[in-house]
Design a protein around this motif. Structure first.
Motif, PDB file in Angstrom:
ATOM      1  N   ALA A   6      43.508  41.379  34.639  1.00  0.00           N
ATOM      2  CA  ALA A   6      44.847  40.766  34.712  1.00  0.00           C
ATOM      3  C   ALA A   6      45.051  40.103  36.072  1.00  0.00           C
ATOM      4  O   ALA A   6      45.723  39.078  36.185  1.00  0.00           O
ATOM      5  CB  ALA A   6      45.914  41.839  34.486  1.00  0.00           C
ATOM      6  N   MET A   7      44.434  40.664  37.111  1.00  0.00           N
ATOM      7  CA  MET A   7      44.614  40.106  38.453  1.00  0.00           C
ATOM      8  C   MET A   7      43.907  38.744  38.576  1.00  0.00           C
ATOM      9  O   MET A   7      44.450  37.797  39.142  1.00  0.00           O
ATOM     10  CB  MET A   7      44.066  41.104  39.493  1.00  0.00           C
ATOM     11  N   TYR A   8      42.673  38.667  38.021  1.00  0.00           N
ATOM     12  CA  TYR A   8      41.962  37.381  38.053  1.00  0.00           C
ATOM     13  C   TYR A   8      42.667  36.359  37.160  1.00  0.00           C
ATOM     14  O   TYR A   8      42.700  35.157  37.448  1.00  0.00           O
ATOM     15  CB  TYR A   8      40.495  37.571  37.629  1.00  0.00           C
ATOM     16  N   ARG A   9      43.233  36.861  36.062  1.00  0.00           N
ATOM     17  CA  ARG A   9      43.982  35.962  35.176  1.00  0.00           C
ATOM     18  C   ARG A   9      45.189  35.369  35.912  1.00  0.00           C
ATOM     19  O   ARG A   9      45.512  34.194  35.756  1.00  0.00           O
ATOM     20  CB  ARG A   9      44.445  36.733  33.931  1.00  0.00           C
ATOM     21  N   ALA A  10      45.857  36.196  36.706  1.00  0.00           N
ATOM     22  CA  ALA A  10      47.023  35.706  37.440  1.00  0.00           C
ATOM     23  C   ALA A  10      46.600  34.643  38.460  1.00  0.00           C
ATOM     24  O   ALA A  10      47.288  33.628  38.635  1.00  0.00           O
ATOM     25  CB  ALA A  10      47.724  36.866  38.133  1.00  0.00           C
ATOM     26  N   CYS A  11      45.453  34.848  39.113  1.00  0.00           N
ATOM     27  CA  CYS A  11      44.948  33.834  40.058  1.00  0.00           C
ATOM     28  C   CYS A  11      44.678  32.524  39.321  1.00  0.00           C
ATOM     29  O   CYS A  11      44.987  31.426  39.804  1.00  0.00           O
ATOM     30  CB  CYS A  11      43.649  34.300  40.717  1.00  0.00           C
ATOM     31  N   ALA A  12      44.092  32.659  38.120  1.00  0.00           N
ATOM     32  CA  ALA A  12      43.769  31.463  37.333  1.00  0.00           C
ATOM     33  C   ALA A  12      45.046  30.746  36.919  1.00  0.00           C
ATOM     34  O   ALA A  12      45.121  29.509  36.979  1.00  0.00           O
ATOM     35  CB  ALA A  12      42.969  31.864  36.088  1.00  0.00           C
TER      36      ALA A  12
ATOM     37  N   ARG B   5      37.626  36.873  45.005  1.00  0.00           N
ATOM     38  CA  ARG B   5      37.118  38.242  44.774  1.00  0.00           C
ATOM     39  C   ARG B   5      37.473  39.154  45.950  1.00  0.00           C
ATOM     40  O   ARG B   5      37.881  40.282  45.761  1.00  0.00           O
ATOM     41  CB  ARG B   5      35.601  38.263  44.558  1.00  0.00           C
ATOM     42  N   GLU B   6      37.301  38.631  47.172  1.00  0.00           N
ATOM     43  CA  GLU B   6      37.605  39.481  48.335  1.00  0.00           C
ATOM     44  C   GLU B   6      39.053  39.953  48.297  1.00  0.00           C
ATOM     45  O   GLU B   6      39.348  41.121  48.515  1.00  0.00           O
ATOM     46  CB  GLU B   6      37.349  38.714  49.638  1.00  0.00           C
ATOM     47  N   LYS B   7      39.949  39.032  47.994  1.00  0.00           N
ATOM     48  CA  LYS B   7      41.375  39.370  47.976  1.00  0.00           C
ATOM     49  C   LYS B   7      41.667  40.404  46.862  1.00  0.00           C
ATOM     50  O   LYS B   7      42.379  41.384  47.092  1.00  0.00           O
ATOM     51  CB  LYS B   7      42.188  38.087  47.766  1.00  0.00           C
ATOM     52  N   MET B   8      41.089  40.189  45.682  1.00  0.00           N
ATOM     53  CA  MET B   8      41.357  41.095  44.565  1.00  0.00           C
ATOM     54  C   MET B   8      40.740  42.483  44.793  1.00  0.00           C
ATOM     55  O   MET B   8      41.358  43.512  44.556  1.00  0.00           O
ATOM     56  CB  MET B   8      40.804  40.514  43.242  1.00  0.00           C
ATOM     57  N   VAL B   9      39.487  42.496  45.278  1.00  0.00           N
ATOM     58  CA  VAL B   9      38.786  43.767  45.495  1.00  0.00           C
ATOM     59  C   VAL B   9      39.537  44.610  46.529  1.00  0.00           C
ATOM     60  O   VAL B   9      39.702  45.822  46.378  1.00  0.00           O
ATOM     61  CB  VAL B   9      37.303  43.528  45.893  1.00  0.00           C
ATOM     62  N   ASP B  10      40.030  43.939  47.550  1.00  0.00           N
ATOM     63  CA  ASP B  10      40.799  44.631  48.588  1.00  0.00           C
ATOM     64  C   ASP B  10      42.044  45.295  47.967  1.00  0.00           C
ATOM     65  O   ASP B  10      42.323  46.476  48.213  1.00  0.00           O
ATOM     66  CB  ASP B  10      41.190  43.581  49.639  1.00  0.00           C
TER      67      ASP B  10
END
Ligand code: DC
Length: 333
Positions: free
Chosen positions: A148-154, A219-224
């Motif tokens: 969901a987090m990557y989807r929001a970035c997209a 990825r860095e931002k999400m993984v953090d």
């Protein structure tokens, strides 16, 4: 006098499993504590409320423990307690230190005593998010849907008309204002202060998420963010790289997969239920393309961690998937 504790679990609520588990548990307590029958004063058993088919005390009598007082009772149904569990306290003469016996993973997954993470990775449509949600509910811990987090970035990139190029995505990343909020136990994804939990499920966002998730700045931002959430509480996380990159030391790791046709059918059903038009053949092609993107990217590709348990869900119902994962967790604790 000494009080010897013990517990075990069963796979199915049936007389046969209860008899076998009780005989094994009491046998082990007797052997490990070198108890002669005349040492045992009484045996007190209890079972979780999901066991209703047989009395553990009756199973104890049938296992030969009829020479002492036996008692069994049902425990209250507590969310998050171990399932299908039989506990025992044996009161025995003597003052040697008791050896408590826990079999078949019957130690407590007590999130208040011990923080743990369950990592569920795998391709889309494998059933991992449904399984993760149910599992988190059973264990009474947080569920984090990292997709969901990557989807929001997209979605942010699509809304702002940002092309998927290095420079453009790098410039966009600091401005992504993403928050994960839990409302009535369910995850809500907020982008720029707006709840986008529904919008990010749109098919065009799926493909864009697969593309944007290949950029290292994203990825860095999400993984953090994911690590910070997992550091604060026990949780079940699903994604592509949880067991390999986000939490390589997660206590429990699973890699959930299924063949592409099955996954396309599942995703198709989900989309149809939400009112989207579905072309199964196109959907399967898109799923295969996302698989390719997700597993061939150089940055944290989708891959099974060496210590992850492989679960092929092609021929499994969701209940079977959850109970298999739960069994594997219980075997390990
Ligand atoms: O699980 P999902 O379909 O909602 O994920 C959307 C996309 O995000 C998926 O194509 C790959 C990416 N993703 C990722 O790269 N890493 C994660 N931990 C989760 C998702």
């Amino acid at each position: 006098m000494r009080a010897i504790r013990g517990a075990t679990t069963i796979e199915k609520d049936c007389a046969e499993d209860i008899r076998a588990a009780v005989a094994e548990l009491l046998g082990a307590i007797q052997e490990k504590n070198a108890l002669a029958p005349e040492d045992i004063i009484c045996i007190l058993l209890s079972n979780t409320s999901d066991i209703v088919s047989y009395y553990p005390a009756k199973a104890a009598r049938e296992a030969g423990f009829s020479f002492c007082a036996l008692y069994s009772s049902a425990e209250p149904a507590i969310t998050g307690s171990l399932r299908l569990c039989i506990r025992v306290m044996v009161l025995a003469d003597g003052d040697v230190a008791p050896k408590h016996i826990y079999l078949r993973g019957a130690a407590n997954l007590r999130k208040d005593l011990h923080k743990f993470a369950v990592a569920l990775d795998g391709p889309s449509g494998s059933g991992k998010s449904t399984a993760a949600k149910l599992l988190a509910k059973e264990l009474n811990v947080l569920y984090l849907d990292t997709g969901a987090m990557y989807r929001a970035c997209a979605l942010k990139a699509l809304k702002d008309g940002v092309p998927f190029t290095d420079g453009a995505v790098e410039a966009l990343t600091p401005s992504i204002d993403l928050r994960i909020v839990y409302e009535n136990g369910a995850q809500h994804t907020y982008l720029d202060g707006k709840d986008v939990s529904e919008e990010i499920r749109r098919p065009e966002v799926s493909m864009a998420a697969s593309k944007i998730s290949a950029f290292s700045c994203i990825r860095e931002k999400m993984v953090d963010m994911q690590r910070k959430i997992a550091a604060e509480q026990s949780c079940v996380l699903d994604g592509r790289d949880i067991g390999t990159v986000v939490l390589p030391n997660a206590e429990f790791k699973f890699f959930i997969t299924a063949d592409a046709a099955t996954r396309a059918q599942r995703r198709g059903k989900e989309l149809a239920e939400k009112g989207f038009a579905v072309d199964l053949e196109k959907l399967q092609k898109e799923i295969e393309e996302r698989d390719r993107n997700d597993s061939t990217r150089s940055n944290s590709p989708l891959r099974r961690a060496e210590d992850a348990v492989l679960v092929d869900t092609s021929d499994m119902t969701i209940d079977e998937v959850v109970s298999y994962i739960r069994k594997k967790i219980q075997e390990k604790v």
